[in-house]
Design an enzyme around this catalytic site. Sequence first.
Site, PDB file in Angstrom:
ATOM      1  N   CYS A 134       0.830  -1.091   0.127  1.00  0.00           N
ATOM      2  CA  CYS A 134      -0.046  -0.070   0.005  1.00  0.00           C
ATOM      3  C   CYS A 134       0.914   1.380   0.068  1.00  0.00           C
ATOM      4  O   CYS A 134       1.981   0.984  -0.240  1.00  0.00           O
ATOM      5  CB  CYS A 134      -1.082   0.005   1.077  1.00  0.00           C
ATOM      6  SG  CYS A 134      -0.192  -0.082   2.903  1.00  0.00           S
TER       7      CYS A 134
ATOM      8  N   ARG B  95      -3.228  -0.640   5.479  1.00  0.00           N
ATOM      9  CA  ARG B  95      -3.889  -1.789   4.669  1.00  0.00           C
ATOM     10  C   ARG B  95      -3.038  -2.720   4.322  1.00  0.00           C
ATOM     11  O   ARG B  95      -3.460  -3.940   4.463  1.00  0.00           O
ATOM     12  CB  ARG B  95      -4.452  -1.061   3.283  1.00  0.00           C
ATOM     13  CG  ARG B  95      -5.573   0.088   3.266  1.00  0.00           C
ATOM     14  CD  ARG B  95      -5.698   0.745   2.085  1.00  0.00           C
ATOM     15  NE  ARG B  95      -4.601   1.441   1.706  1.00  0.00           N
ATOM     16  CZ  ARG B  95      -4.111   2.182   0.473  1.00  0.00           C
ATOM     17  NH1 ARG B  95      -5.027   2.185  -0.306  1.00  0.00           N
ATOM     18  NH2 ARG B  95      -3.218   2.918   0.499  1.00  0.00           N
TER      19      ARG B  95
ATOM     20  N   ASP C 294      -8.365   3.855   1.825  1.00  0.00           N
ATOM     21  CA  ASP C 294      -7.580   4.203   2.854  1.00  0.00           C
ATOM     22  C   ASP C 294      -8.160   4.403   4.106  1.00  0.00           C
ATOM     23  O   ASP C 294      -8.579   5.833   4.162  1.00  0.00           O
ATOM     24  CB  ASP C 294      -6.459   4.862   2.284  1.00  0.00           C
ATOM     25  CG  ASP C 294      -5.406   4.936   3.361  1.00  0.00           C
ATOM     26  OD1 ASP C 294      -5.424   4.293   4.435  1.00  0.00           O
ATOM     27  OD2 ASP C 294      -4.132   5.337   3.084  1.00  0.00           O
TER      28      ASP C 294
END
Length: 152
Positions: free
Chosen positions: A14, A20, A124
Amino acid sequence: MVKTRMIQRILFVCLGNICRSPAAEGVMRVQMPDLQIDSAGTSGWHVGDPPYGPMQKAAALRGVDLSDLRARAFTAQDFAAFDLIVAMDADNVAAIEALRPSQNATPVRLFTAYENGPETHVPDPYYTRDFEGALDLIERCAAGLKGQLRRQ
Ligand code: 4NP
């Protein structure tokens, strides 16, 4: 028939490697303990940091311990070190592809491609603050990836 190499080493990527991708790493480690799993960020902004506190807490409530993980930056060497690179969004894919060595053919896939839903990326939660929604989606994507790996 062309026999493709078994996927045993998976890298989740990420932007910051504190929300994440460490969550994806933690969920997949629980789901598939025999695989070699790691995560990295396309930025170096949080190198050395543990996963973001609210994400750690939300994951822990689901039985996923992220406390030992530390952020690192994605590097060109990761293309050779992993059999599959799984990105959380299209920006991650672009940043990863920009570092691909010539001749390297390691697949880079969106995590949401393993889930049968309308999602095109993992939003996100560092910005949305929806840690539960992100973990729900990550768990569905992980289940889909697991199903595909089992059939390999
Ligand atoms: P991640 O989330 O890419 O899921 O780890 C982020 C965490 C921090 C920042 C950006 C994204 N940041 O700008 O610090």
